[in-house]
Scaffold this motif. Structure first.
Motif, PDB file in Angstrom:
ATOM      1  N   ASP A  88      -4.515   0.896   0.664  1.00 20.16           N
ATOM      2  CA  ASP A  88      -3.727   1.973   1.282  1.00 20.16           C
ATOM      3  C   ASP A  88      -2.318   1.481   1.610  1.00 20.16           C
ATOM      4  O   ASP A  88      -2.131   0.634   2.469  1.00 20.16           O
ATOM      5  CB  ASP A  88      -4.446   2.427   2.571  1.00 20.16           C
ATOM      6  CG  ASP A  88      -3.677   3.526   3.302  1.00 20.16           C
ATOM      7  OD1 ASP A  88      -4.218   4.034   4.307  1.00 20.16           O
ATOM      8  OD2 ASP A  88      -2.544   3.853   2.899  1.00 20.16           O
ATOM      9  N   GLU A 130       3.827   3.344   8.754  1.00 15.29           N
ATOM     10  CA  GLU A 130       3.369   4.616   8.160  1.00 15.29           C
ATOM     11  C   GLU A 130       2.058   5.028   8.841  1.00 15.29           C
ATOM     12  O   GLU A 130       1.787   6.208   9.046  1.00 15.29           O
ATOM     13  CB  GLU A 130       3.155   4.427   6.659  1.00 15.29           C
ATOM     14  CG  GLU A 130       2.831   5.707   5.898  1.00 15.29           C
ATOM     15  CD  GLU A 130       1.380   6.127   6.031  1.00 15.29           C
ATOM     16  OE1 GLU A 130       0.541   5.298   6.441  1.00 15.29           O
ATOM     17  OE2 GLU A 130       1.090   7.303   5.757  1.00 15.29           O
ATOM     18  N   GLU A 131       1.242   4.043   9.218  1.00 10.17           N
ATOM     19  CA  GLU A 131      -0.129   4.359   9.630  1.00 10.17           C
ATOM     20  C   GLU A 131      -0.247   4.974  11.022  1.00 10.17           C
ATOM     21  O   GLU A 131      -1.171   5.743  11.279  1.00 10.17           O
ATOM     22  CB  GLU A 131      -1.000   3.086   9.558  1.00 10.17           C
ATOM     23  CG  GLU A 131      -1.263   2.629   8.133  1.00 10.17           C
ATOM     24  CD  GLU A 131      -2.144   3.602   7.355  1.00 10.17           C
ATOM     25  OE1 GLU A 131      -2.415   4.697   7.840  1.00 10.17           O
ATOM     26  OE2 GLU A 131      -2.540   3.279   6.230  1.00 10.17           O
ATOM     27  N   GLN A 193      -7.503   8.407  -1.824  1.00  3.86           N
ATOM     28  CA  GLN A 193      -8.245   8.480  -0.548  1.00  3.86           C
ATOM     29  C   GLN A 193      -9.131   9.739  -0.539  1.00  3.86           C
ATOM     30  O   GLN A 193      -9.364  10.339   0.498  1.00  3.86           O
ATOM     31  CB  GLN A 193      -7.291   8.493   0.663  1.00  3.86           C
ATOM     32  CG  GLN A 193      -6.403   7.256   0.718  1.00  3.86           C
ATOM     33  CD  GLN A 193      -5.309   7.343   1.759  1.00  3.86           C
ATOM     34  OE1 GLN A 193      -4.465   8.258   1.709  1.00  3.86           O
ATOM     35  NE2 GLN A 193      -5.272   6.409   2.699  1.00  3.86           N
ATOM     36  N   HIS A 383      -9.132   3.868   4.922  1.00  2.00           N
ATOM     37  CA  HIS A 383      -9.055   3.514   6.356  1.00  2.00           C
ATOM     38  C   HIS A 383     -10.339   2.812   6.788  1.00  2.00           C
ATOM     39  O   HIS A 383     -10.780   2.950   7.917  1.00  2.00           O
ATOM     40  CB  HIS A 383      -8.800   4.759   7.227  1.00  2.00           C
ATOM     41  CG  HIS A 383      -7.384   5.218   7.148  1.00  2.00           C
ATOM     42  ND1 HIS A 383      -6.831   6.141   7.988  1.00  2.00           N
ATOM     43  CD2 HIS A 383      -6.392   4.884   6.298  1.00  2.00           C
ATOM     44  CE1 HIS A 383      -5.570   6.357   7.682  1.00  2.00           C
ATOM     45  NE2 HIS A 383      -5.283   5.617   6.639  1.00  2.00           N
TER      46      HIS A 383
HETATM   47 MN    MN Z   1      -3.344   5.399   5.735  1.00  2.00          MN
END
Ligand code: MN
Ligand code: HGY
Ligand code: MN
Length: 429
Positions: A88, A130-131, A193, A383
């Motif tokens: 990711d 970003e997360e 994802q 994730h």
């Molecule tokens: Mn992510």
């Protein structure tokens, strides 16, 4: 630059912040994040690319192909969720670096044969945070870059231990001051994802739109008391109230067609968090997403109504605040057609696909023509340490991004206003 150097690099970066079951833990502005930044820096320095760090810690490598021109930007993010997946974001940054390397070599070879100079310069970016796992909201660095979030406000955001973004970036040496380059176009490749590409056996997803998403920041206030000596009728138990809120955030999805709304609470803090004390305060963050904006808004209103009931039933005060609201993004048709054409030319299957997850491209699409690409995720999981994509799918994605980037630097998505007269590359040699 061969495909196995890409794979070697990818699997090398996956060792940074590696966790026991093949995941990574490289949250924004941690020591592990700094290590991946140093890896990015070394890759660029080795090639003589200019390095910049802006005021919110976005890390950029710039390659001059046509002096004075705007930049085609490739990239994604190297930060991860806690105990997250090694693909990711990281896949897109490393693919961006390798794609840029191939494009730069191809431009140099072209110039040697008198070919026309590209229309734009080229750059690769590793977006900050970003997360959004450590510092909320997510998609922070690219949103500040795109002018959608205020830099100073974001630098003041604190994590659960009270450390600010500014302090954390300063600690890892990435609180920059460098100028942000002008962007002509943005392209990002990312793992899906989800299960669609894997299920249909398709190599490339051309993302046409993103889901409407928002968070609800919820604070449940009760009254601290003795778990042993306080009568049940005298209790104002914030944790009981929070538990009912969490259940209603889940149950609201039953009001809609299956899989049209996703919602859950992923983060909770509890005070005082003692086994002998009835909780006085619980903080929760709920995440609501749907393709249809109206579905999210109706679900939100239902949750707020449920919250009023829970308040009254348990003598609590529950405050709920909307944040990290991201409207649907529709990516430009011209970019989708470019992706379709490149996939066809490369002999790769492709299809249009939406994204439920947020990405930096959701921010960048607000300021520049953006191409967002997916490769398949095995089992569609992300994730989590089980996140996985196959080497051959990653390699095909690098080919795809390199060709899309090549056509972008030659003006594939340029507006007529940007059109520059073709000039032989040696004029800039
Ligand atoms: Mn992510
Ligand atoms: O919000 C998101 O979907 C991303 O993972 N940060
Ligand atoms: Mn991501």
């Amino acid at each position: 630059m061969t495909t196995d150097t890409f794979l070697t690099d990818f699997h090398e970066v996956a060792q940074i912040g590696a966790t026991p079951n093949n995941g990574v833990d490289r949250q924004a502005a941690t020591a592990e994040d700094r290590e991946t930044r140093e890896w990015f820096r070394a890759f660029a320095k080795e090639r003589g690319w200019e390095l910049r760090v802006d005021g919110i810690g976005n890390q950029l490598a710039l390659i001059e192909l046509r002096p004075g021109s705007p930049y085609v930007l490739l990239g994604s993010h190297l930060d991860s969720q806690p105990l997250g997946g090694r693909f990711d974001g990281a896949y897109g940054v490393i693919a961006g670096l390798h794609a840029a390397d191939r494009i730069a070599r191809r431009v140099a070879a072209d110039a040697a044969e008198g070919g026309a100079a590209p229309q734009f310069n080229l750059a690769v970016v590793n977006w900050f945070n970003e997360e959004g796992g450590r510092f909320a909201p997510s998609i922070m660095g690219s949103s500040v870059f795109a002018g959608l979030m205020n830099e100073d406000e974001m630098l003041d955001v604190r994590d659960l231990r009270g450390v600010s973004v500014r302090e954390a970036l300063g600690e890892i040496g990435y609180l920059g001051t460098d100028e942000r380059p002008e962007i002509a176009a943005y392209a990002e490749i990312h793992i899906e994802q989800g299960r669609i590409l894997e299920r249909e056996g398709i190599a490339i997803g051309a993302v046409d739109r993103s889901w409407y998403t928002q968070k609800l920041d919820i604070e449940v206030l009760g009254e601290q008391s003795h778990t042993g000596a306080t009568l049940m009728s005298d209790r104002h138990d914030a944790l009981l109230g929070a538990a009912k809120v969490i259940q209603r955030v889940h149950e609201v999805t039953d009001l809609f067609e299956p899989e049209t709304l996703v919602s859950s609470v992923g983060q909770m803090t509890l005070e005082p968090n003692s086994p002998i004390v009835v909780a006085r305060r619980v903080h929760l963050v709920a995440d609501l997403r749907a393709d249809d904006r109206e579905v999210v808004l109706r679900a939100r209103d239902q949750i707020l109504a449920d919250i009023r009931e829970i308040e009254a039933e348990h003598g609590l005060v529950i405050n709920a605040r909307d944040f990290d609201v991201r409207d649907n993004q529709h990516y430009p048709e011209q970019g989708l057609e470019l992706a379709d054409q490149v996939a066809l030319d490369l002999g790769l299957g492709s299809r249009r696909i939406r994204t439920m997850a947020g990405h930096d491209s959701v921010a960048m699409n607000r300021i520049a023509p953006t191409v967002m690409l997916f490769i398949p995720s095995v089992d569609g999981v992300s994730h989590c340490e089980r996140e996985f994509s196959r080497d051959e799918d990653m390699v095909a994605g690098v080919e795809m991004l390199a060709e899309v980037g090549w056509r972008l630097v030659h003006g594939a998505l340029a507006s007529d206003a940007d059109a520059a007269d073709p000039v032989p590359a040696h004029a800039f040699a």
